[in-house]
Design an enzyme around this catalytic site. Structure first.
Site, short mmCIF file in Angstrom:
data_model
loop_
_atom_site.label_atom_id
_atom_site.label_comp_id
_atom_site.label_asym_id
_atom_site.label_seq_id
_atom_site.Cartn_x
_atom_site.Cartn_y
_atom_site.Cartn_z
N HIS A 147 0.84 -1.19 0.00
CA HIS A 147 0.00 0.00 0.00
C HIS A 147 0.87 1.24 0.00
O HIS A 147 1.82 1.34 0.76
CB HIS A 147 -0.89 0.02 1.25
CG HIS A 147 -1.76 1.24 1.32
ND1 HIS A 147 -2.92 1.37 0.59
CD2 HIS A 147 -1.61 2.40 1.99
CE1 HIS A 147 -3.46 2.55 0.84
NE2 HIS A 147 -2.69 3.20 1.68
N ASP A 182 -14.91 2.95 7.99
CA ASP A 182 -13.91 3.90 7.47
C ASP A 182 -14.54 4.89 6.51
O ASP A 182 -14.27 6.09 6.59
CB ASP A 182 -12.77 3.16 6.79
CG ASP A 182 -11.76 4.13 6.19
OD1 ASP A 182 -11.16 4.89 6.96
OD2 ASP A 182 -11.60 4.15 4.96
N ARG A 217 -14.42 13.25 8.61
CA ARG A 217 -13.09 13.86 8.82
C ARG A 217 -12.80 14.89 7.75
O ARG A 217 -12.23 15.95 8.02
CB ARG A 217 -12.01 12.76 8.79
CG ARG A 217 -12.02 11.89 10.04
CD ARG A 217 -11.19 10.65 9.84
NE ARG A 217 -9.80 10.97 9.55
CZ ARG A 217 -8.96 10.14 8.92
NH1 ARG A 217 -9.37 8.94 8.52
NH2 ARG A 217 -7.72 10.50 8.68
N SER A 244 -7.33 4.00 9.71
CA SER A 244 -8.06 3.99 8.44
C SER A 244 -7.35 3.10 7.41
O SER A 244 -7.95 2.21 6.79
CB SER A 244 -8.18 5.43 7.92
OG SER A 244 -8.57 5.46 6.57
N LYS A 264 -8.27 -1.25 6.38
CA LYS A 264 -8.54 -1.73 5.02
C LYS A 264 -7.54 -2.81 4.60
O LYS A 264 -7.90 -3.79 3.95
CB LYS A 264 -8.54 -0.54 4.05
CG LYS A 264 -9.78 0.33 4.23
CD LYS A 264 -9.75 1.59 3.38
CE LYS A 264 -8.87 2.65 3.98
NZ LYS A 264 -8.95 3.97 3.36
N1 URA Z 1 -5.64 7.25 3.26
C1 URA Z 1 -6.61 6.56 3.91
O1 URA Z 1 -7.03 5.51 3.42
N2 URA Z 1 -7.09 7.02 5.06
C2 URA Z 1 -6.65 8.16 5.62
O2 URA Z 1 -7.11 8.53 6.68
C3 URA Z 1 -5.65 8.90 4.94
C4 URA Z 1 -5.16 8.40 3.76
#
Ligand code: URA
Ligand code: CA
Length: 435
Positions: free
Chosen positions: A82, A161, A168, A183, A187
């Site tokens: 990622h 999320d 946010r 977050s 994932k």
């Molecule tokens: N990428 C994400 O998936 N979440 C965040 O909070 C910031 C960047």
């Protein structure tokens, strides 16, 4: 337990228990906690922070809010990668086929581009016919048979999320390390890989504007992963300038293919992609150490095995695999125009975020989630930070389909680039690796 009391506790700087955090996320996802209460709680987290334990519990509670992918039916070590998002960051398109050619099982769910950053799915979709919306079963079957699949998210992974991020985004609570770390990691954990390599970008074009913040985010994510039983490493890599020379979807795909074909071994993108691939191969236990893993990555490019894996990946997802040998089959823009150096000297800034926006206004990216994009357009850089240039020499080339958009793109490029009499200090491509 009452939501009100938990907001007050975090406001006053206290630490939550696992039960309290599970309760908050559960109430929020079930619709029993109002969005203004979640916003207030996240602002309290932003201001007061969270312990490593709290961040881990938050991540677990978020994973539990939705579906998870079960990769256990696939033999071997399953790996995932990622990037926190950058410009000209085409690492996945090199690394995924390369790691699969080396024997790793790469089960990757990717995202789309937003704002000045690109997304792997958009780049893949520049290949004629290629599909990224495989079923969960199709995804597993492809990873089992050819060792790699790169698709959009299936099922409802981590609904908490999506709901939290939307709040946010409008309450100035995006840039909180525990909220970003939970977050991203929720994932990644929901996707089920055994080994996860994180590429944390820092600098002008990244979420984290400096090394210190990047390091804090990297450590937080590695700690979460370890607590939850996965192998995790995080590279801290420079995003002061774009990583690759190409910015824009089909253009970035073309650059990835050239690297897989062994044509640009010295480029920054090739070096970072091979170094990250080496870390994955070592983490997956496929190579005894980093130095052996680096040689293996180089060998797989030289022998053509990595390019062959890319052909298999494209073919399996319905795309025209001939693009690997004939990039002319990718969409191309009708207009090309150079941007020349205004004076002689050294390239002293090449601001990644502004260049990403210069490509976005040509149609390469989107401002809002559902905006359409033009796969063919973007920028190709001819220089990197520190390169010497002569006045009038081309610094980059615009690829546009609508020439009326060039003016605003040119203004952004003018803002992004500066030339100085002396060369700037340069950073290493990968500053450090946190494990
Ligand atoms: N990428 C994400 O998936 N979440 C965040 O909070 C910031 C960047
Ligand atoms: Ca990405």
């Amino acid at each position: 337990m009452r939501v009100y009391d938990l907001i007050r506790r975090k406001r006053d700087g206290e630490a939550h228990s696992a039960e309290e955090i599970r309760f908050l996320i559960g109430e929020f996802v079930a619709g029993r906690m109002e969005s203004y209460q979640m916003s207030a709680w996240m602002m309290a987290v932003f201001l007061r922070g969270m312990t490593d334990e709290e961040t881990g519990w938050l991540t677990e509670a978020m994973v539990a809010s939705g579906d998870t992918v079960d990769l256990s039916s696939i033999p071997g070590v399953k790996v995932d990668k990622h990037s926190t998002g950058g410009v000209g960051d085409t690492t996945t398109l090199v690394l995924a086929p390369l790691a699969a050619a080396a024997g790793a099982r790469v089960a990757k769910m990717s995202g789309r581009g937003l704002g000045h950053t690109g997304g792997t799915l958009d780049k893949l979709e520049s290949v004629p016919g290629l599909r990224v919306n495989l079923s969960a079963e199709g995804f597993l079957e492809q990873v089992r048979s050819i060792g790699v699949a790169v698709i959009s998210q299936t099922g409802s992974l981590v609904p908490a999320d999506g709901k939290m991020y939307a709040l946010r985004d409008v309450t100035a609570t995006v840039d909180s390390i525990p909220l970003i770390a939970s977050s991203i990691m929720s994932k990644k954990l929901a996707c089920g890989a055994d080994a996860i390599l994180l590429d944390v970008k820092f600098g002008h074009g990244a979420f984290m504007k400096n090394l210190e913040d990047g390091r804090r985010l990297a450590r937080s994510m590695v700690t979460i992963g370890k607590r939850l039983g996965r192998k995790v490493r995080a590279a801290l890599s420079d995003m002061e300038q774009p990583l690759g020379t190409h910015i824009g979807n089909a253009l970035e795909f073309r650059e990835a293919i050239e690297i897989l074909q062994g044509q640009r071994a010295d480029s920054a993108l090739a070096q970072v992609a091979c170094e990250l691939a080496a870390h994955l191969l070592e983490m997956a236990g496929l190579q005894p150490d980093l130095s052996a893993a680096r040689s293996e990555a180089g060998r797989l490019i030289r022998t053509g095995a990595a390019a062959e894996k890319m052909r298999e990946l494209i073919g399996a997802q319905g795309g025209d695999a001939r693009v690997v040998d004939d990039p002319g089959l990718l969409p191309t823009a009708s207009h090309q125009e150079d941007f020349s150096a205004p004076e002689s000297g050294y390239v002293a800034s090449l601001q990644a975020e502004t260049l990403g926006r210069a490509a976005m206004v040509l149609g390469a990216g989107r401002l809002r989630k559902d905006d359409p994009i033009d796969h063919a357009v973007g920028l190709v850089l001819h220089k990197r930070l520190g390169d010497q240039v002569e006045a009038g020499e081309p610094l980059l080339t615009f690829h546009a389909n609508d020439p009326s958009l060039l003016e605003i793109s040119r203004d952004l490029v003018t803002e992004a680039i500066s030339i100085a009499a002396a060369p700037p200090g340069l950073r290493p491509l990968i500053e450090e690796v946190v494990s």
